[in-house]
Design an enzyme around this catalytic site. Structure first.
Site, mmCIF file in Angstrom:
data_model
loop_
_atom_site.group_PDB
_atom_site.id
_atom_site.type_symbol
_atom_site.label_atom_id
_atom_site.label_comp_id
_atom_site.label_asym_id
_atom_site.label_seq_id
_atom_site.Cartn_x
_atom_site.Cartn_y
_atom_site.Cartn_z
ATOM 1 N N ARG A 27 -14.212 0.543 -7.903
ATOM 2 C CA ARG A 27 -13.796 0.218 -6.640
ATOM 3 C C ARG A 27 -13.970 -1.401 -6.249
ATOM 4 O O ARG A 27 -13.306 -2.293 -5.872
ATOM 5 C CB ARG A 27 -13.957 0.907 -5.362
ATOM 6 C CG ARG A 27 -13.542 0.379 -4.043
ATOM 7 C CD ARG A 27 -14.090 1.116 -2.857
ATOM 8 N NE ARG A 27 -15.480 1.507 -2.913
ATOM 9 C CZ ARG A 27 -16.381 0.413 -2.502
ATOM 10 N NH1 ARG A 27 -16.158 -0.727 -2.006
ATOM 11 N NH2 ARG A 27 -17.633 0.648 -2.595
ATOM 12 N N GLU A 65 -32.182 4.521 10.109
ATOM 13 C CA GLU A 65 -30.703 4.697 9.673
ATOM 14 C C GLU A 65 -30.326 6.191 10.291
ATOM 15 O O GLU A 65 -29.505 6.202 10.777
ATOM 16 C CB GLU A 65 -30.444 4.192 8.428
ATOM 17 C CG GLU A 65 -28.958 4.716 7.901
ATOM 18 C CD GLU A 65 -28.585 4.644 6.576
ATOM 19 O OE1 GLU A 65 -27.417 4.255 6.231
ATOM 20 O OE2 GLU A 65 -29.568 5.085 5.617
ATOM 21 N N TRP A 87 -26.120 -1.949 6.687
ATOM 22 C CA TRP A 87 -24.529 -1.764 6.628
ATOM 23 C C TRP A 87 -23.920 -2.930 7.060
ATOM 24 O O TRP A 87 -22.834 -3.111 7.087
ATOM 25 C CB TRP A 87 -24.092 -0.498 7.889
ATOM 26 C CG TRP A 87 -24.544 0.794 7.784
ATOM 27 C CD1 TRP A 87 -25.599 1.390 7.679
ATOM 28 C CD2 TRP A 87 -23.451 1.551 6.981
ATOM 29 N NE1 TRP A 87 -25.315 2.777 7.354
ATOM 30 C CE2 TRP A 87 -23.862 2.742 6.693
ATOM 31 C CE3 TRP A 87 -22.185 1.365 6.790
ATOM 32 C CZ2 TRP A 87 -23.359 4.024 6.194
ATOM 33 C CZ3 TRP A 87 -21.347 2.353 5.957
ATOM 34 C CH2 TRP A 87 -22.086 3.887 5.900
ATOM 35 N N TYR A 129 -20.470 8.195 9.421
ATOM 36 C CA TYR A 129 -21.517 9.439 9.331
ATOM 37 C C TYR A 129 -21.726 10.109 10.736
ATOM 38 O O TYR A 129 -21.392 11.225 11.084
ATOM 39 C CB TYR A 129 -22.534 9.257 8.679
ATOM 40 C CG TYR A 129 -22.637 8.876 7.198
ATOM 41 C CD1 TYR A 129 -22.453 10.017 6.094
ATOM 42 C CD2 TYR A 129 -22.385 7.551 6.767
ATOM 43 C CE1 TYR A 129 -22.222 9.637 4.929
ATOM 44 C CE2 TYR A 129 -22.548 7.250 5.391
ATOM 45 C CZ TYR A 129 -22.331 8.421 4.486
ATOM 46 O OH TYR A 129 -22.312 7.848 3.187
ATOM 47 N N ARG A 172 -22.992 29.642 6.682
ATOM 48 C CA ARG A 172 -22.188 28.579 7.514
ATOM 49 C C ARG A 172 -23.026 27.479 7.930
ATOM 50 O O ARG A 172 -22.530 26.789 8.821
ATOM 51 C CB ARG A 172 -21.064 29.328 8.400
ATOM 52 C CG ARG A 172 -20.220 30.263 7.818
ATOM 53 C CD ARG A 172 -19.375 30.995 8.804
ATOM 54 N NE ARG A 172 -18.477 31.818 8.248
ATOM 55 C CZ ARG A 172 -17.428 32.431 8.844
ATOM 56 N NH1 ARG A 172 -17.305 32.274 10.200
ATOM 57 N NH2 ARG A 172 -16.990 33.415 8.278
ATOM 58 N N CYS A 191 -20.563 8.909 1.489
ATOM 59 C CA CYS A 191 -20.982 9.144 0.138
ATOM 60 C C CYS A 191 -21.711 10.579 -0.052
ATOM 61 O O CYS A 191 -21.617 11.871 -0.577
ATOM 62 C CB CYS A 191 -21.856 8.149 -0.518
ATOM 63 S SG CYS A 191 -20.618 6.504 -0.759
ATOM 64 N N SER A 212 -20.529 10.435 -4.370
ATOM 65 C CA SER A 212 -20.502 8.908 -5.028
ATOM 66 C C SER A 212 -22.133 8.618 -4.898
ATOM 67 O O SER A 212 -22.459 8.683 -3.684
ATOM 68 C CB SER A 212 -19.471 8.006 -4.581
ATOM 69 O OG SER A 212 -19.668 7.032 -5.247
ATOM 70 N N CYS A 213 -22.498 8.337 -5.940
ATOM 71 C CA CYS A 213 -23.947 7.905 -5.874
ATOM 72 C C CYS A 213 -24.613 6.653 -6.719
ATOM 73 O O CYS A 213 -24.406 6.814 -7.880
ATOM 74 C CB CYS A 213 -24.752 9.132 -6.066
ATOM 75 S SG CYS A 213 -26.749 8.707 -5.994
ATOM 76 N N ASP A 214 -25.032 5.628 -5.809
ATOM 77 C CA ASP A 214 -25.588 4.616 -6.624
ATOM 78 C C ASP A 214 -26.994 5.020 -6.902
ATOM 79 O O ASP A 214 -27.826 4.916 -6.067
ATOM 80 C CB ASP A 214 -25.486 3.253 -5.711
ATOM 81 C CG ASP A 214 -26.126 2.167 -6.146
ATOM 82 O OD1 ASP A 214 -26.991 2.126 -6.956
ATOM 83 O OD2 ASP A 214 -26.024 1.108 -5.420
ATOM 84 N N ASN A 222 -31.115 8.367 0.222
ATOM 85 C CA ASN A 222 -30.432 9.459 0.280
ATOM 86 C C ASN A 222 -31.368 10.714 0.150
ATOM 87 O O ASN A 222 -31.402 11.770 1.090
ATOM 88 C CB ASN A 222 -29.231 9.540 -0.698
ATOM 89 C CG ASN A 222 -28.212 8.430 -0.678
ATOM 90 O OD1 ASN A 222 -27.789 8.003 -1.735
ATOM 91 N ND2 ASN A 222 -27.846 8.153 0.608
ATOM 92 N N HIS A 252 -23.934 7.192 -10.782
ATOM 93 C CA HIS A 252 -23.791 6.058 -11.551
ATOM 94 C C HIS A 252 -24.747 4.987 -11.118
ATOM 95 O O HIS A 252 -25.510 4.972 -10.179
ATOM 96 C CB HIS A 252 -22.333 5.469 -11.281
ATOM 97 C CG HIS A 252 -22.309 5.313 -9.606
ATOM 98 N ND1 HIS A 252 -21.418 5.903 -9.000
ATOM 99 C CD2 HIS A 252 -22.342 3.979 -8.897
ATOM 100 C CE1 HIS A 252 -21.197 5.757 -7.738
ATOM 101 N NE2 HIS A 252 -21.891 4.504 -7.575
ATOM 102 N N LEU A 253 -24.869 4.014 -12.190
ATOM 103 C CA LEU A 253 -25.546 2.743 -12.151
ATOM 104 C C LEU A 253 -24.629 1.728 -12.437
ATOM 105 O O LEU A 253 -23.799 1.942 -13.054
ATOM 106 C CB LEU A 253 -26.612 2.928 -13.398
ATOM 107 C CG LEU A 253 -27.952 3.759 -12.989
ATOM 108 C CD1 LEU A 253 -28.564 3.768 -14.584
ATOM 109 C CD2 LEU A 253 -28.805 3.224 -11.952
ATOM 110 N N TYR A 254 -24.851 0.652 -11.280
ATOM 111 C CA TYR A 254 -23.939 -0.610 -11.607
ATOM 112 C C TYR A 254 -24.433 -1.398 -12.795
ATOM 113 O O TYR A 254 -25.667 -1.366 -13.322
ATOM 114 C CB TYR A 254 -23.999 -1.469 -10.548
ATOM 115 C CG TYR A 254 -23.024 -0.865 -9.409
ATOM 116 C CD1 TYR A 254 -21.648 -1.081 -9.367
ATOM 117 C CD2 TYR A 254 -23.707 -0.069 -8.330
ATOM 118 C CE1 TYR A 254 -20.977 -0.521 -8.230
ATOM 119 C CE2 TYR A 254 -22.818 0.780 -7.282
ATOM 120 C CZ TYR A 254 -21.328 0.238 -7.268
ATOM 121 O OH TYR A 254 -20.776 1.056 -6.259
#
Length: 309
Positions: A27, A65, A87, A129, A172, A191, A212-214, A222, A252-254
């Site tokens: 993205r 945060e 943010w 969130y 639950r 994420c 999704s995880c950087d 996280n 992922h890694l950028y």
């Protein structure tokens, strides 16, 4: 033979993604190397926390945060006032795009803190969130096929604490952030989206599913946040901390994080930092930053990389 250091599994995941991951267009346009489906497990007994030692993780920033999430606030003003800029890049990008003013981040953050009207116009992130955690919107019929939103929605965190205390065997015990009706109005869809909790033998364990995880920049925060959630819930419910299970979808890694990745993989983890809680407030919503202290944390040097917005 001694057991591997708890951080080694993180480094092994980083190495696998960097050497074997699928290169993808994402993205942000930066590009990633990605694997799908990953799992990490951390023992939280005796105050242990999954705090990385191969680079400095600013755990106080991550804690601020998390406490902000528990307030349900969606405006960055309270964060910026504490020097937390996690943010800021998303509202800043929108401000630059819509006004053409290429203000730098520091000046933008100052304006958010100093000018309530400016913050109201440009600092809101949409129902991210915290809004979903403590005020998930509920609609009720008013006749003729029409609905209205209740003044207060579902406080998932408060309901979770009650359920852990009164129905420990439930399957639950879940806090969900993925509200499909409101994704398009969020600055960034969640994420770290789904938390589930489990009690066994007086110990509270938690599982976080992250869509999704950087791994380089996001995952250290996280892991801390998820472990902190378990610690606070355990204290509030008279339980001992158990285990954190982390599960990643697109993990992922950028591609522009290569220098960080290579430097971190060249380091050896060491030590076992511990988190101490100074008090037990009346509610999970009443903790303050001074309630937390970390001992025996001696990280190696800071490693920086650009954030993909």
């Amino acid at each position: 033979m001694p057991a591997p250091h708890y951080e080694q599994q993180y480094l092994d995941l980083m190495h696998r993604i960097w050497t074997q991951g699928d290169e993808r267009v994402d993205r942000t346009g930066v590009g990633t190397r990605s694997v799908f489906g990953a799992q990490l497990r951390f023992d939280l007994s005796d105050g242990q926390m999954p705090l990385l030692t191969t680079k400095r993780v600013y755990w106080k920033t991550a804690t601020r945060e998390f406490l902000w999430f528990l307030t349900g606030d969606t405006n960055i003003r309270a964060l910026c006032a504490q020097g937390v800029e996690i943010w800021t890049d998303w509202p800043l990008a929108r401000y630059r795009r819509e006004t053409g003013d290429m203000i730098d981040r520091a000046a933008f953050s100052r304006a958010i803190v100093d000018d309530a009207a400016f913050a109201a116009r440009w600092g809101d992130l949409g129902p991210v969130y915290g809004k979903q955690w403590v005020d998930w919107p509920v609609y009720e019929p008013v006749g003729d096929g029409l609905f209205r939103q209740r003044a207060r929605g579902v406080n998932q965190v408060a309901d979770l604490v009650h359920a852990l205390r009164t129905n420990p065997g439930s399957r639950r015990h879940i806090v969900e952030g993925w509200n499909v009706a409101e994704l398009d109005t969020m600055a960034l869809p969640p994420c770290h989206k789904t938390y589930q909790f489990h009690i066994a033998d007086g110990r509270l364990s938690g599982l976080l599913y992250q869509r999704s995880c950087d791994v380089a920049l996001g995952l250290p925060f996280n892991l801390w946040g998820a472990a902190l959630f378990i610690r606070l819930l355990a204290q509030q419910c008279d339980l001992e901390p158990g285990e954190l299970v982390w599960m990643g979808g697109d993990t992922h890694l950028y591609v522009n994080h290569g220098d960080l990745v290579e430097a971190q993989l060249a380091r050896t983890p060491h030590g076992s930092p511990r988190l101490t809680l100074a008090r037990r407030p009346d509610s999970i919503f009443d903790y303050a930053i001074d309630d937390f202290s970390v001992h025996d944390y001696h990280p190696q040097g800071h490693l920086a990389a650009p954030v993909a917005v």
